[in-house]
Design an enzyme around this catalytic site. Structure first.
Site, short mmCIF file in Angstrom:
data_model
loop_
_atom_site.label_atom_id
_atom_site.label_comp_id
_atom_site.label_asym_id
_atom_site.label_seq_id
_atom_site.Cartn_x
_atom_site.Cartn_y
_atom_site.Cartn_z
N SER A 15 0.84 -1.19 0.00
CA SER A 15 0.00 0.00 0.00
C SER A 15 0.89 1.25 0.00
CB SER A 15 -0.97 -0.02 1.19
OG SER A 15 -2.02 0.91 1.00
N HIS A 38 -4.98 -5.32 -1.89
CA HIS A 38 -5.73 -5.14 -0.64
C HIS A 38 -6.75 -6.26 -0.48
CE1 HIS A 38 -3.82 -1.23 -0.91
NE2 HIS A 38 -4.22 -0.96 0.32
N GLU A 45 -1.60 -2.54 -8.19
CA GLU A 45 -2.88 -2.86 -7.56
C GLU A 45 -3.44 -1.57 -6.97
OE1 GLU A 45 -3.54 -2.82 -3.99
OE2 GLU A 45 -1.59 -1.90 -3.64
#
Length: 348
Positions: free
Chosen positions: A143, A318, A248
């Site tokens: 992230s 995630h 992502e």
């Protein structure tokens, strides 16, 4: 000095100055040889750091500590992990200090980010890249940690790991991946797991959708698309020439994904790549109503013309079952199978 001589001298000075700026910019975005960290082993110490968002509750730290102890590791908690500065886990300098201290500490063998959120971009100017390069260690997170993984790779060549953070779900699948990759240093193929719904007649979750068929080899870079795009135009974005890009995202509108890919395209990054793997875009739902695009349509718009192997639906991002990907390692992408095969060990 007459006017003509002055103009010639000024023009020459400007050209030299511009040349220096171009050389400096080029130098900051050239490939750095990969530096491999030492593998972890039972009894090693890992440092928990919070380089971005603040922890919501102390119990999250307790769970993270117990998870890594269950893996046979000792845990050292960063000095500023429980600090709070707005939505950050302490000031920019203090969050960076925990990372610098962990790399400098001879008793620490690996470094794991407790959570993402936002804030890693702000600590980049305070990182001690010289010390980090002299003390290569396992670094794990995803992230917002995308900034650290890519920034450190660009400036030091450090191979790092895009995978669950400290407060992520750590189950047997994640433990097995960590042992196989970071403890054992295995070379294997990373691919989606079979659907665990035994009643389903076919695979329903984590399905691979091939955009361009084929395979290619290159070093793996990438992470969260939003965060990675925020590094465009800075000296912290890795050189993309011949790389395999994995990306992502989470909770983004389709038009924002479109915008981020447009930024990478306009910056000339997409055309440099050898292959593209898109993982999961959790909670990225198509716009309702006339004229909306799906994710696949957006990817086809940007990836199809490149003619390089590309797929979407990889089991990383995630999601609970988040595969670990080693950034900086040479891999082979197979866009038809939706797989990434490690061609070298990610640790020494």
């Amino acid at each position: 000095m007459d006017r003509r001589t002055f103009v010639k001298a000024s023009t020459l000075g400007m050209l030299v100055s511009q040349s220096s700026l171009v050389s400096a910019a080029t130098a900051s975005h050239t490939s750095t040889p990969s530096v491999f960290p030492k593998r972890l082993k039972q009894g090693d110490t890992v440092a928990l750091v919070a380089p971005a968002g603040a922890l919501d509750q102390k119990v999250e730290l307790d769970i993270a500590i117990e998870s890594f102890q269950a893996l046979g590791l000792k845990v050292k908690v960063g000095k500023h992990v429980l600090d709070r500065d707005g939505y950050f886990a302490g000031t920019d300098k203090n969050r960076a200090a925990d990372i610098n201290d962990a790399f400098a500490d001879k008793n620490v063998n690996g470094i794991i980010a407790l959570r993402g959120g936002w804030g890693c971009n702000r600590i980049l100017p305070f990182l001690d890249f010289a010390t980090i390069k002299k003390n290569p260690k396992v670094l794990l997170g995803y992230s917002d940690i995308t900034t650290l993984l890519n920034g450190l790779y660009q400036h030091t060549g450090l191979v790092s790991f895009h995978g669950p953070v400290g407060i992520s779900y750590w189950g047997q699948d994640q433990a097995q991946q960590m042992r196989r990759m970071i403890f054992d240093g295995g070379k294997f193929t990373i691919e989606n797991q079979p659907d665990k719904d035994q009643n389903a007649l076919t695979q329903r979750r984590n399905r691979i959708q091939t955009i361009n068929s084929g395979s290619a080899e290159g070093r793996l870079v990438g992470g969260n698309l939003t965060v990675l795009t925020s590094l465009v135009g800075t000296p912290y974005l890795p050189d993309m020439q011949g790389k395999i890009l994995f990306i992502e995202d989470v909770s983004e509108s389709i038009y924002r994904i479109d915008r981020y890919l447009s930024t990478l395209q306009l910056a000339g990054k997409l055309e440099q790549l050898a292959g593209i793997a898109f993982g999961q875009c959790a909670d990225c739902n198509p716009e309702k109503g006339y004229g909306g695009f799906t994710l696949l349509q957006i990817f086809e718009h940007y990836f199809k013309p490149l003619g390089i192997p590309a797929f979407m639906g990889g089991q990383f991002g995630h999601v609970r079952d988040n595969n670990i990907l080693p950034l900086g390692v040479k891999v082979r992408i197979d866009a038809d199978k939706g797989s990434l095969t490690l061609l070298e060990s990610p640790v020494t």
